[in-house]
Motif scaffolding. Structure first.
Motif: not given
Length: 164
Positions: A85-94
């Motif tokens: 991935p190119r960036n952290l997906d903040f919507e994927n934080l638990l």
């Protein structure tokens, strides 16, 4: 050990199954951890995979992990085998509590420090002695770390603050 055994019993819904569970409780600590790991792996696939990733991170880390650090590590997911991935997906934080829910009582979050850790040092001993319990942990962790370091945000240079 008593808490893990109670988890085994409380999962039963009939008197007969409770009685069978009581008769078949493992007597040793390592057997209890092995049974707990089996129960974790028998969850629905997504929860089992998440629990294994959490246990891999906590058991293999060289220092205690802050909840936010582990949340970021778990949010890194590869799109396919060739392209990180190119960036952290903040919507994927638990939600931190979901990390506790899926790990079968083996993990706790210390309230004051927000350190996430194994519930007891004997759990760490179990994972060290059972090489097949968390297969390929170091490879998976290294892959996640490399993907994280390849995020576009790091092209801007080093981090200028210590805030997460």
């Amino acid at each position: 050990m008593a808490v893990l055994q109670l988890d085994t019993i409380s999962g039963q819904r009939t008197t007969t199954k409770i009685t069978k569970a009581l008769k078949s409780l493992p007597s040793g600590l390592m057997e209890t951890y092995k049974e707990t790991l089996t129960r974790i792996k028998n969850q629905k696939r997504s929860d089992a995979d998440l629990a294994i990733r959490i246990l891999q991170w906590i058991s293999q880390s060289k220092r205690p992990l802050h909840v936010d650090e582990l949340l970021h590590a778990l949010a890194v997911e590869w799109e396919d085998d060739d392209k990180p991935p190119r960036n952290l997906d903040f919507e994927n934080l638990l939600d931190p509590e979901s990390m506790i829910d899926v790990t079968g009582g083996l993990v706790i979050i210390e309230p004051e420090s927000q350190i996430i850790r194994l519930v007891h040092f004997t759990v760490e001993e179990f994972f060290r002695s059972s090489t097949d319990a968390l297969p390929d942990a170091n490879i998976k962790l290294a892959r996640t770390c490399l993907a994280y370091l390849c995020f576009d945000t790091f092209c801007e240079g080093f981090c200028r603050s210590y805030e997460l």
